[in-house]
Design an enzyme around this catalytic site. Structure first.
Site, PDB file in Angstrom:
ATOM      1  N   HIS A  56      21.567 -42.383  35.210  1.00 44.94           N
ATOM      2  CA  HIS A  56      21.525 -42.057  33.774  1.00 44.94           C
ATOM      3  C   HIS A  56      20.155 -42.315  33.160  1.00 44.94           C
ATOM      4  O   HIS A  56      19.861 -41.819  32.083  1.00 44.94           O
ATOM      5  CB  HIS A  56      22.601 -42.860  33.031  1.00 44.94           C
ATOM      6  N   ASP A  87      13.467 -42.244  27.780  1.00 43.04           N
ATOM      7  CA  ASP A  87      14.936 -42.206  27.730  1.00 43.04           C
ATOM      8  C   ASP A  87      15.436 -41.207  28.765  1.00 43.04           C
ATOM      9  O   ASP A  87      14.845 -40.124  28.902  1.00 43.04           O
ATOM     10  CB  ASP A  87      15.374 -41.741  26.331  1.00 43.04           C
TER      11      ASP A  87
HETATM   12  C1  GDG Z   1      22.189 -44.140  28.684  1.00 43.13           C
HETATM   13  C2  GDG Z   1      20.751 -43.629  28.848  1.00 43.13           C
HETATM   14  C3  GDG Z   1      21.554 -41.298  28.505  1.00 43.13           C
HETATM   15  C4  GDG Z   1      25.138 -45.786  19.382  1.00 43.13           C
HETATM   16  N1  GDG Z   1      25.339 -46.600  18.325  1.00 43.13           N
HETATM   17  C5  GDG Z   1      26.631 -46.563  18.056  1.00 43.13           C
HETATM   18  C6  GDG Z   1      27.243 -45.711  18.973  1.00 43.13           C
HETATM   19  N2  GDG Z   1      26.309 -45.238  19.765  1.00 43.13           N
HETATM   20  C7  GDG Z   1      26.549 -44.246  20.813  1.00 43.13           C
HETATM   21  C8  GDG Z   1      25.825 -42.965  20.494  1.00 43.13           C
HETATM   22  C9  GDG Z   1      25.739 -42.319  21.852  1.00 43.13           C
HETATM   23  C10 GDG Z   1      25.623 -43.525  22.776  1.00 43.13           C
HETATM   24  O1  GDG Z   1      26.080 -44.672  22.054  1.00 43.13           O
HETATM   25  C11 GDG Z   1      24.168 -43.802  23.149  1.00 43.13           C
HETATM   26  O2  GDG Z   1      23.756 -42.868  24.066  1.00 43.13           O
HETATM   27  P1  GDG Z   1      22.218 -42.607  24.369  1.00 43.13           P
HETATM   28  O3  GDG Z   1      22.146 -41.447  25.296  1.00 43.13           O
HETATM   29  O4  GDG Z   1      21.502 -42.360  23.100  1.00 43.13           O
HETATM   30  O5  GDG Z   1      21.606 -43.941  24.982  1.00 43.13           O
HETATM   31  P2  GDG Z   1      22.045 -45.111  26.049  1.00 43.13           P
HETATM   32  O6  GDG Z   1      23.097 -45.973  25.496  1.00 43.13           O
HETATM   33  O7  GDG Z   1      20.756 -45.809  26.369  1.00 43.13           O
HETATM   34  O8  GDG Z   1      22.597 -44.338  27.318  1.00 43.13           O
HETATM   35  C12 GDG Z   1      20.533 -42.351  28.071  1.00 43.13           C
HETATM   36  C13 GDG Z   1      22.970 -41.863  28.460  1.00 43.13           C
HETATM   37  O9  GDG Z   1      23.068 -43.091  29.193  1.00 43.13           O
HETATM   38  C14 GDG Z   1      23.991 -40.890  29.050  1.00 43.13           C
HETATM   39  O10 GDG Z   1      23.624 -40.490  30.335  1.00 43.13           O
HETATM   40  O11 GDG Z   1      21.476 -40.192  27.618  1.00 43.13           O
HETATM   41  O12 GDG Z   1      19.222 -41.846  28.270  1.00 43.13           O
HETATM   42  O13 GDG Z   1      19.799 -44.622  28.445  1.00 43.13           O
HETATM   43  O14 GDG Z   1      26.907 -41.628  22.165  1.00 43.13           O
HETATM   44  O15 GDG Z   1      26.539 -42.253  19.527  1.00 43.13           O
HETATM   45  N3  GDG Z   1      28.567 -45.439  18.990  1.00 43.13           N
HETATM   46  C15 GDG Z   1      29.312 -46.039  18.045  1.00 43.13           C
HETATM   47  N4  GDG Z   1      28.783 -46.882  17.103  1.00 43.13           N
HETATM   48  C16 GDG Z   1      27.446 -47.174  17.065  1.00 43.13           C
HETATM   49  O16 GDG Z   1      26.981 -47.916  16.205  1.00 43.13           O
HETATM   50  N5  GDG Z   1      30.632 -45.788  18.020  1.00 43.13           N
END
Ligand code: GDG
Length: 467
Positions: free
Chosen positions: A157, A364
């Site tokens: 990821h 990222d």
């Molecule tokens: C890893 C990789 C890759 C965030 N704050 C809240 C919340 N979130 C949710 C977001 C989103 C998820 O968490 C975060 O996803 P990201 O992709 O932005 O980042 P990582 O957590 O670092 O994820 C990344 C991912 O895996 C998938 O392969 O894209 O690059 O680092 O869905 O909405 N959700 C809630 N409350 C929050 O305050 N409910």
């Protein structure tokens, strides 16, 4: 391919199945796939226990959840230690923050061995095993040692770092060698795939032609499988209760002010410090925006047991306070900064209420927030996405305003451009971005990956000798 076989997903944490929506994009994507054919989800329970404890199995929504507890010592060494304090910074090119300890690597191996011991007993002929992320790189090798012959795929990821960075990790060779017990390895982007292939050629004396990679006398398939989101579901969240109520509430609070929104786990890879700085520069350069724009930064605390995260949080607190101290008026606070997680549907409403989405990580794997922001917009009056070129998502979301987050002035200029953008241009970009989101949504991600795993030529999986 065996159509009857189960899907067995393995990840560090086994997420909640009901209300999986709360757990973010990945859990949603996996749960749907597991439900389709009554699959198994294996991983850590999220709990620590004094003893080793035994495997717990329960059913939820037609999915078998099989979980293990970790001892405190394993949690410290494997999860906090090697995973979060060593591999995570390494994968995000932050070797200045990487802390390597041999005993933590041992804990990492020990946990992977323990996972393999338990999982091997649960597997049936015809199962396909899909392992997720850097926590579990050695898992397939440990399974193969236990005579597991089923197809095993691995999806990373995070980004895959260039060889100069990767080779700073002591024992990196054994980790890369361990990858060759998988049949298929998936990366988020072509760039990650190319860096992996380069590493195999330059550091391992292997070959990489198309999707076929050989090294250490073994062969595997590798490809780019960009993860996506459930676009329609997220759009619905923003336009139905309670998301639409949060949207309306936000609008009445904003009273015509424009909102910029950032949503990120509180992590140094997400570019939060420089984002605050760029917002300060934007305000400095645009006095007319004073009183009319706010930045809402949602940044739920993560990994707070680690010093790197604690000190990062303090720095961010200071930076947000600095911008507010400098620009706030008695009737206007420019930065609204929350350390709490919000329900997913609330987030959808907040994205919808925001004129600009700011997603500016320094590095990222993909970034799902960028996609969620786009999906939550009203097509008739959409907001604009400002996106770092160092998010995997920038490879696909070309109609965003792409910035280099190391350039504060450029980011500030993009904030201005986004806020001023005319409606025709906003609609044109949004339409194009929605097409891209739909073309690469989460169901395509898992379909493509699982199809590629099924297409790996049959043979003695994981023991396939290079030709
Ligand atoms: C890893 C990789 C890759 C965030 N704050 C809240 C919340 N979130 C949710 C977001 C989103 C998820 O968490 C975060 O996803 P990201 O992709 O932005 O980042 P990582 O957590 O670092 O994820 C990344 C991912 O895996 C998938 O392969 O894209 O690059 O680092 O869905 O909405 N959700 C809630 N409350 C929050 O305050 N409910």
């Amino acid at each position: 391919m065996s159509r009857t076989g189960r899907l067995v997903a393995v990840s560090n944490r086994v997420g909640p199945v009901r209300g999986a929506a709360a757990a973010g994009g990945l859990a949603v994507g996996l749960v749907d796939a597991l439900r389709e054919r009554g699959g198994l989800w294996f991983g850590w329970s999220g709990r620590t226990a004094s003893g080793r404890g035994s495997l717990r199995q329960e059913m939820a929504d037609g999915i078998t959840l099989a979980t293990l507890d970790l001892t405190q010592q394993d949690f410290d060494g494997y999860y906090s230690g090697f995973c979060n304090n060593c591999l995570w910074p390494l994968m995000h090119f932050r070797i200045d923050l990487m802390r390597f300890e041999h005993r933590q690597l041992e804990a990492y191996r020990r946990v992977n061995t323990r996972f393999a011991q338990s999982l091997a007993r649960l597997l049936r002929a015809g199962d396909r095993v899909w392992v997720h992320d850097y926590h579990l790189i050695p898992l397939a090798e440990e399974l193969r040692r236990r005579r597991v012959r089923q197809r095993i795929g691995f999806f990373l990821h995070t980004p895959f770092p260039p060889t100069e960075i990767l080779s700073t990790l002591p024992e990196h060779e054994s980790l890369i060698r361990a990858l060759f017990a998988y049949d298929l390895i998936g990366f988020q982007t072509e760039e990650d795939l190319v860096r992996f292939q380069e590493h195999i050629r330059r550091a391992c004396g292997g070959t990489a032609k198309g999707g076929v990679v050989t090294a250490f006398g073994r062969e595997l398939r590798a490809g780019a499988f960009p993860i996506g989101i459930d676009v329609d579901q997220f759009h619905r969240y923003a336009f139905t209760a309670p998301g639409n109520r949060e949207f309306a509430r936000m609008q009445s609070v904003l009273r015509g002010r424009d909102q910029f929104i950032g949503v990120d786990r509180l992590d140094y890879s997400k570019g939060l410090l420089r984002r605050m700085d760029a917002f300060g520069r934007y305000l400095e350069g645009h006095p007319k925006a004073h009183g009319k724009v706010i930045l809402l930064q949602v940044a739920p605390v993560s990994r707070s047991d680690l010093i790197a995260y604690r000190s990062f949080r303090q720095e961010l607190d200071r930076e947000a306070a600095r911008v507010n101290g400098r620009f706030a008026r008695f009737d206007w606070t420019p930065v609204h900064y929350l350390n709490r997680a919000l329900p997913r549907r609330t987030l959808a409403g907040l994205y919808r209420a925001s004129r600009v989405g700011i997603v500016t990580p320094m590095r990222d794997g993909m970034n799902l927030v960028a996609m969620e922001y786009v999906a939550a917009q009203d097509p008739a009056d959409p907001g604009v996405l400002v996106l770092s070129r160092f998010a995997g998502a920038a490879q696909y979301l070309r109609e965003a305003l792409i910035v280099n987050p190391y350039d504060g002035e450029e980011t500030a200029a993009a904030m201005h451009l986004a806020r001023e953008m005319r409606i025709q241009e906003r609609r044109r970009r949004h339409e194009a971005l929605m097409r891209r989101l739909r073309a690469r949504d989460v169901s395509r991600w898992r379909r493509d990956f699982l199809a590629a795993l099924s297409e790996v030529p049959a043979g003695r999986q994981g023991l396939r000798k290079a030709r």
